[in-house]
Enzyme design. Structure first.
Site, PDB file in Angstrom:
ATOM      1  N   TYR A   1      -2.288  -1.532  10.435  1.00 45.18           N
ATOM      2  CA  TYR A   1      -2.233  -1.635   8.970  1.00 45.18           C
ATOM      3  C   TYR A   1      -0.886  -1.117   8.466  1.00 45.18           C
ATOM      4  CZ  TYR A   1      -4.016  -1.154   4.142  1.00 45.18           C
ATOM      5  OH  TYR A   1      -4.214  -1.267   2.785  1.00 45.18           O
TER       6      TYR A   1
ATOM      7  N   SER B   1       0.864  -1.191   0.000  1.00 44.47           N
ATOM      8  CA  SER B   1       0.000   0.000   0.000  1.00 44.47           C
ATOM      9  C   SER B   1       0.895   1.233   0.000  1.00 44.47           C
ATOM     10  CB  SER B   1      -0.851  -0.013   1.274  1.00 44.47           C
ATOM     11  OG  SER B   1      -1.506   1.222   1.457  1.00 44.47           O
TER      12      SER B   1
HETATM   13  P1  NAD Z   1     -11.545  -6.074  -0.106  1.00 45.56           P
HETATM   14  O1  NAD Z   1     -12.142  -5.998   1.257  1.00 45.56           O
HETATM   15  O2  NAD Z   1     -12.405  -5.845  -1.301  1.00 45.56           O
HETATM   16  O3  NAD Z   1     -10.788  -7.446  -0.317  1.00 45.56           O
HETATM   17  C1  NAD Z   1     -10.056  -8.076   0.691  1.00 45.56           C
HETATM   18  C2  NAD Z   1      -9.996  -9.536   0.371  1.00 45.56           C
HETATM   19  O4  NAD Z   1      -9.307 -10.200   1.423  1.00 45.56           O
HETATM   20  C3  NAD Z   1     -11.379 -10.153   0.249  1.00 45.56           C
HETATM   21  O5  NAD Z   1     -11.393 -11.092  -0.797  1.00 45.56           O
HETATM   22  C4  NAD Z   1     -11.550 -10.840   1.597  1.00 45.56           C
HETATM   23  O6  NAD Z   1     -12.439 -11.924   1.535  1.00 45.56           O
HETATM   24  C5  NAD Z   1     -10.119 -11.291   1.842  1.00 45.56           C
HETATM   25  N1  NAD Z   1      -9.847 -11.640   3.225  1.00 45.56           N
HETATM   26  C6  NAD Z   1     -10.087 -10.915   4.342  1.00 45.56           C
HETATM   27  N2  NAD Z   1      -9.764 -11.645   5.439  1.00 45.56           N
HETATM   28  C7  NAD Z   1      -9.287 -12.833   4.988  1.00 45.56           C
HETATM   29  C8  NAD Z   1      -8.817 -14.011   5.626  1.00 45.56           C
HETATM   30  N3  NAD Z   1      -8.770 -14.132   6.944  1.00 45.56           N
HETATM   31  N4  NAD Z   1      -8.430 -15.037   4.839  1.00 45.56           N
HETATM   32  C9  NAD Z   1      -8.503 -14.974   3.476  1.00 45.56           C
HETATM   33  N5  NAD Z   1      -8.968 -13.887   2.836  1.00 45.56           N
HETATM   34  C10 NAD Z   1      -9.347 -12.836   3.583  1.00 45.56           C
HETATM   35  O7  NAD Z   1     -10.314  -5.051  -0.079  1.00 45.56           O
HETATM   36  P2  NAD Z   1      -9.322  -4.544  -1.221  1.00 45.56           P
HETATM   37  O8  NAD Z   1      -9.396  -3.073  -1.183  1.00 45.56           O
HETATM   38  O9  NAD Z   1      -9.528  -5.268  -2.482  1.00 45.56           O
HETATM   39  O10 NAD Z   1      -7.930  -4.945  -0.553  1.00 45.56           O
HETATM   40  C11 NAD Z   1      -7.071  -5.933  -1.097  1.00 45.56           C
HETATM   41  C12 NAD Z   1      -5.647  -5.636  -0.674  1.00 45.56           C
HETATM   42  O11 NAD Z   1      -5.243  -4.386  -1.225  1.00 45.56           O
HETATM   43  C13 NAD Z   1      -5.474  -5.525   0.839  1.00 45.56           C
HETATM   44  O12 NAD Z   1      -4.247  -6.110   1.230  1.00 45.56           O
HETATM   45  C14 NAD Z   1      -5.425  -4.019   1.055  1.00 45.56           C
HETATM   46  O13 NAD Z   1      -4.714  -3.679   2.200  1.00 45.56           O
HETATM   47  C15 NAD Z   1      -4.716  -3.568  -0.201  1.00 45.56           C
HETATM   48  N6  NAD Z   1      -4.902  -2.165  -0.537  1.00 45.56           N
HETATM   49  C16 NAD Z   1      -6.144  -1.668  -0.792  1.00 45.56           C
HETATM   50  C17 NAD Z   1      -6.275  -0.323  -1.121  1.00 45.56           C
HETATM   51  C18 NAD Z   1      -7.606   0.285  -1.440  1.00 45.56           C
HETATM   52  O14 NAD Z   1      -7.684   1.517  -1.562  1.00 45.56           O
HETATM   53  N7  NAD Z   1      -8.657  -0.467  -1.615  1.00 45.56           N
HETATM   54  C19 NAD Z   1      -5.154   0.496  -1.173  1.00 45.56           C
HETATM   55  C20 NAD Z   1      -3.904  -0.051  -0.900  1.00 45.56           C
HETATM   56  C21 NAD Z   1      -3.798  -1.389  -0.599  1.00 45.56           C
END
Ligand code: NAD
Length: 257
Positions: A152, A139
């Site tokens: 985080y 991130s």
């Molecule tokens: P999201 O909530 O849409 O997806 C998260 C995924 O992780 C989902 O598929 C969920 O089911 C899964 N998950 C959660 N707990 C879990 C567990 N215990 N075991 C297995 N799977 C699990 O969120 P996202 O925004 O798509 O985030 C995905 C990644 O990207 C994360 O690591 C997040 O930190 C990172 N990220 C997101 C953003 C953003 O702006 N959305 C920015 C930077 C980084």
């Protein structure tokens, strides 16, 4: 480029960025393994839809990334792992002196420790296959900080550090390990933060998006899951064979500020 013949395991991929990356990898020809901690018809239907659209093999395997043994079992059940995308992640926001211990433990386990377990299990398979790519979804918060996100930010900085170590341990092999650092992407993880932020600041949705969520994203646009899929495919290409142990920001200029 074609990823035909490669198998990609994407953790946390029944939603958001993980699902977007899985789709793009399958469109590039890879067989994909989707994952989350649930085991519903809808989860398996996502994999079936990807198979139907792309003609590749897409499977869904349930495994809880908060549990080390399940992280390792996911890779074992996949049977092959040429491309490992460590994407599963959760968020919780609170001042550090009020931060619930169970939330701290869950974020460190899912966002960081799972990367240790899946990578440890996948590297021997990559070595046996003579090629491998580890792509960690960190991130902008793996490179910078914000208040109230102690767990985080600690986890994401940890993932960036772990990516460098894995890169050094595999430097003389045809394996690379890098971290992608997205800024804000409009996924369920971000969508969930909007109603509370609207209440907290007394703002309309569009104001929250522009002035709060995208306050630090100079482009004033969300990055998309397709762009993150494209960045992952680039890291899997021959052009990126000497890119290892580094970060690629997809953040509309956030970390240039
Ligand atoms: P999201 O909530 O849409 O997806 C998260 C995924 O992780 C989902 O598929 C969920 O089911 C899964 N998950 C959660 N707990 C879990 C567990 N215990 N075991 C297995 N799977 C699990 O969120 P996202 O925004 O798509 O985030 C995905 C990644 O990207 C994360 O690591 C997040 O930190 C990172 N990220 C997101 C953003 C953003 O702006 N959305 C920015 C930077 C980084």
């Amino acid at each position: 480029m074609s990823l035909k013949g490669k198998t990609a395991v994407i953790t946390g991929s029944n939603s958001g960025i993980g699902l977007g990356i899985a789709r793009e990898l399958a469109r590039a020809g890879a067989d994909v393994v989707l994952n989350s901690f649930t085991d519903t018809e809808a989860d398996h239907a996502l994999a079936a839809a990807i198979s139907k659209e792309t003609g590749t093999t897409a499977r869904y395997i349930k495994a809880d990334m908060s549990k080390g043994t399940e992280c390792r079992d996911l890779i074992a059940q996949a049977g092959r792992c040429d491309i490992l995308v460590n994407n599963a992640g959760i968020q919780f926001v609170a001042p550090i002196d009020e931060f619930p211990v169970d939330k701290w433990d869950a974020i460190i386990a899912i966002n960081m420790t799972s990367v240790f377990h899946t990578t440890a299990a996948a590297l021997p398979m990559m070595r046996a296959a003579g090629w491998g790519r580890v792509v960690n979804i960190a991130s902008a918060h793996g490179l910078t900080a914000s208040p109230f996100k102690a767990a985080y930010i600690a986890a994401k900085h940890g993932v960036v550090g772990m990516s460098k170590t894995v890169a050094l341990e595999t430097a003389e092999e045809p394996i690379t390990c890098n971290a992608i650092c997205p800024g804000y992407v409009l996924t369920p993880l971000v969508e969930e933060q909007i109603p509370n932020t609207m209440k907290e600041y007394g703002m309309e949705r569009e104001e929250v998006i522009r002035n709060v969520l995208l306050a630090r994203q100079p482009s004033k646009e969300f990055a998309t899951t397709e762009q993150l899929g494209g960045t992952t495919i680039f890291l899997c290409s021959d052009a990126a064979a000497q890119i290892t142990g580094t970060t690629i920001s997809v953040d509309g200029g956030w970390t240039a500020l």
